[in-house]
Design an enzyme around this catalytic site. Structure first.
Site: not given
Length: 454
Positions: A376-378
């Site tokens: 999740f781009c995290a």
């Protein structure tokens, strides 16, 4: 009495009309089903009202700030009025600027380009990459993931108290709601801590603004950034709103027409440029008037619906999902602050014995449910939450696992003002059936994605 109150709440808090609500998709097991879009945290479907407003304007589309013709003047007024609508939606201060950008990522990179010399930036490792990565040309301090809201404030206070130059410029960047756990962050308290130590603060409201009211004055933040595509407004536009002094003092984010007020040749053959001091300074080129107008339309629609109603209905959906997942053995919901933390409609989880990519593919192919899987781009946050307990490999591998690393990915379900009850109920039922009975189809990895085998 409680039954009557619940019935009233359900009748007045119907989902807002969105595009795609009647789209049907094929199932690998045969037949079709209405698509359940449960990936709002990536891109929310466009509100029907936004689409209608844009369609009504489209025949009158013209260049902005460039022409004397009627359509150009109309488009210019529309664009500038959109700026005022966004300022009102965010409850901006009178002297704040609203700059239209391409996205939250673009907004935060713009702010990063305006930082004063020797500015020190403080950011938690829990941020989305859009707010984690733009500061690398500055002196940046990454703070460990806190486990309570109070711990987040204490960690920031310690970091600010220990900075090398206590009187130099400093900026804190923090999310309003996590794009992984949905948990709300103590923004007002973090802003107070930042200001007590002479620092400024920017709020990444990408996941907060579609779900809760965001008041620049009440939260006492210096800037807010968000994206239209998460706020039910398509066409690739975003916003950076807040204090104007750093924006006016910095070189334009992009050099070109629109940002320049006056350009003249010098005797030595060079060029002298006088730049605008307004928001136009950082809006070079022909602006995305339809994107800006769509954001303004969404802001009006959400404000008129009322966030009290939106929040109340979303809490009902969150409760449905969380209580449903809690009854399924082997499902672990990811959280920083614990089960009782207030949150928006974003929930991530892992399932024992399943690779998350495989599970998400089965939800789509066999139930017509669209969710997200991965990191999740995290990435730092997911690795912290998953720790040393990665999920067991399923039939399909996860494309984001580094060489030699076990698969560390999760499943994210997210929803909002346009989500019908049936979509979250179908999702809970699908999770229960997949865990109990397994997938009905075989899957394979293709191009880094888990897909049904043919």
């Amino acid at each position: 009495m409680s039954v009557s109150t619940a019935a009233v709440d359900q009748s007045v808090c119907a989902p807002l009309p969105v595009l795609g609500r009647d789209v049907t998709v094929p199932l690998v097991t045969g037949g079709e089903v209405t698509y359940a879009a449960l990936d709002y945290a990536a891109s929310a479907p466009a509100l029907q009202r936004v689409w209608d407003d844009v369609a009504a304007y489209a025949p009158y589309y013209g260049s902005v700030h460039r022409g004397a013709g009627y359509l150009s003047q109309l488009s210019t007024d529309l664009f500038e009025n959109a700026r005022g609508t966004v300022a009102e939606f965010l409850d901006c201060r009178d002297d704040d600027q609203v700059v239209f950008t391409r996205s939250t990522t673009d907004s935060l990179n713009l702010l990063a380009a305006t930082l004063p010399a020797d500015c020190q930036v403080f950011v938690f490792e829990t941020e989305h990459h859009a707010s984690l990565l733009p500061w690398q040309d500055a002196r940046v301090s990454y703070l460990d993931a806190p486990r309570t809201p109070r711990g987040a404030v204490a960690a920031l206070e310690r970091a600010l108290a220990g900075r090398r130059d206590p009187h130099g410029p400093a900026l804190v960047c923090v999310t309003g709601a996590s794009n992984v756990t949905g948990e709300l962050w103590p923004v007002r308290e973090l802003a107070a801590a930042a200001h007590a130590h002479g620092a400024r603060i920017v709020l990444d409201a990408a996941q907060l603004a579609p779900h809760h009211p965001v008041s620049v004055r009440d939260l006492d933040v210096d800037w807010v950034a968000f994206s239209g595509h998460k706020l039910y407004a398509p066409f690739g536009s975003g916003v950076l709103a807040g204090r104007s002094d750093w924006l006016r003092a910095a070189e334009p984010y992009l050099a070109g027409g629109g940002a320049s007020r006056k350009v003249a040749r010098r005797a030595d053959g060079g060029v002298d440029v006088e730049w605008h001091e307004s928001a136009a300074r950082h809006e070079a080129g022909s602006p995305n008037v339809i994107g800006a107008y769509s954001i303004a339309s969404a802001c009006k629609a959400l404000a008129e619906e009322g966030f009290d109603r939106i929040v109340a209905r979303e809490r009902h959906l969150i409760r449905t999902v969380r209580e449903g997942l809690a009854e399924v053995p082997g499902v672990r919901v990811l959280s920083l602050f614990g089960d009782d933390a207030p949150r928006v409609g974003v929930i991530s989880f892992v399932v024992e014995g399943w690779n998350s990519s495989h599970f998400a593919a089965a939800l789509s192919a066999e139930y017509g449910i669209g969710v997200r899987d991965g990191l999740f781009c995290a990435h730092p946050l997911l690795r912290t939450l998953l720790g040393s307990d990665p999920q067991t490999q399923g039939e399909c591998g996860a494309p984001e696992a580094a060489p030699g690393e076990k698969s560390l990915n999760a499943i994210r379900v997210s929803f909002g003002a346009g989500t019908p009850d049936e979509h979250v109920e179908r999702f809970v039922r699908a999770v229960r059936e997949l865990v109990r009975d397994g997938a009905q189809w075989r899957y394979r990895t293709e191009g880094g994605r888990c897909v049904p085998a043919v």
